[in-house]
Design a protein around this motif. Sequence first.
Motif, PDB file in Angstrom:
ATOM      1  N   ALA A 240      26.908  44.144  49.524  1.00  0.00           N
ATOM      2  CA  ALA A 240      27.362  45.527  49.583  1.00  0.00           C
ATOM      3  C   ALA A 240      27.135  46.122  50.976  1.00  0.00           C
ATOM      4  CB  ALA A 240      26.650  46.367  48.522  1.00  0.00           C
TER       5      ALA A 240
ATOM      6  N   ILE B 239      31.269  41.644  44.407  1.00  0.00           N
ATOM      7  CA  ILE B 239      30.149  42.287  43.728  1.00  0.00           C
ATOM      8  C   ILE B 239      30.025  41.763  42.301  1.00  0.00           C
ATOM      9  CG2 ILE B 239      31.154  44.377  42.711  1.00  0.00           C
ATOM     10  CD1 ILE B 239      28.026  44.328  44.834  1.00  0.00           C
TER      11      ILE B 239
ATOM     12  N   VAL C 127      29.882  44.743  53.253  1.00  0.00           N
ATOM     13  CA  VAL C 127      31.159  45.423  52.980  1.00  0.00           C
ATOM     14  C   VAL C 127      31.133  46.849  53.522  1.00  0.00           C
ATOM     15  CG1 VAL C 127      32.649  46.304  51.138  1.00  0.00           C
ATOM     16  CG2 VAL C 127      31.764  43.981  51.017  1.00  0.00           C
TER      17      VAL C 127
ATOM     18  N   PHE D 247      35.635  43.524  47.704  1.00  0.00           N
ATOM     19  CA  PHE D 247      34.373  44.106  47.251  1.00  0.00           C
ATOM     20  C   PHE D 247      34.195  43.936  45.747  1.00  0.00           C
ATOM     21  CE2 PHE D 247      32.048  47.734  45.478  1.00  0.00           C
ATOM     22  CZ  PHE D 247      30.811  47.485  46.034  1.00  0.00           C
ATOM     23  N   CYS D 248      35.218  44.263  44.969  1.00  0.00           N
ATOM     24  CA  CYS D 248      35.097  44.151  43.510  1.00  0.00           C
ATOM     25  C   CYS D 248      34.865  42.709  43.073  1.00  0.00           C
ATOM     26  CB  CYS D 248      36.346  44.713  42.830  1.00  0.00           C
ATOM     27  SG  CYS D 248      36.477  46.491  42.873  1.00  0.00           S
TER      28      CYS D 248
END
Length: 96
Positions: A78, A63, A81, A59-60
Amino acid sequence: MIIGRLLNKIINIFTGLFAIATLVLMLVWYINHSLPILPYDAVVTVERFRNYCTLATVFCGGIEFTLKRNVIAAIIFALIVAAVAIFMVYSDVSVI
């Protein structure tokens, strides 16, 4: 660039921390798989945290990548996820 330099640095720090945590949990899991030293409940907890840390790392990184390009792509990413996280939490729930 949509995100600022400070936010980019913060996301980079979290990505690195989640990546290190994922690697440590994978190492613990593989060592325990070779030499069973942890009880079953601890192994289940390690597996669960390993999966969550992997998702947080993805995710990090994702994004950060998508926010540098397009807000719509970041929102879609997002949502995907979030759907994966919901299925991870409620994996035992059957629809039928």
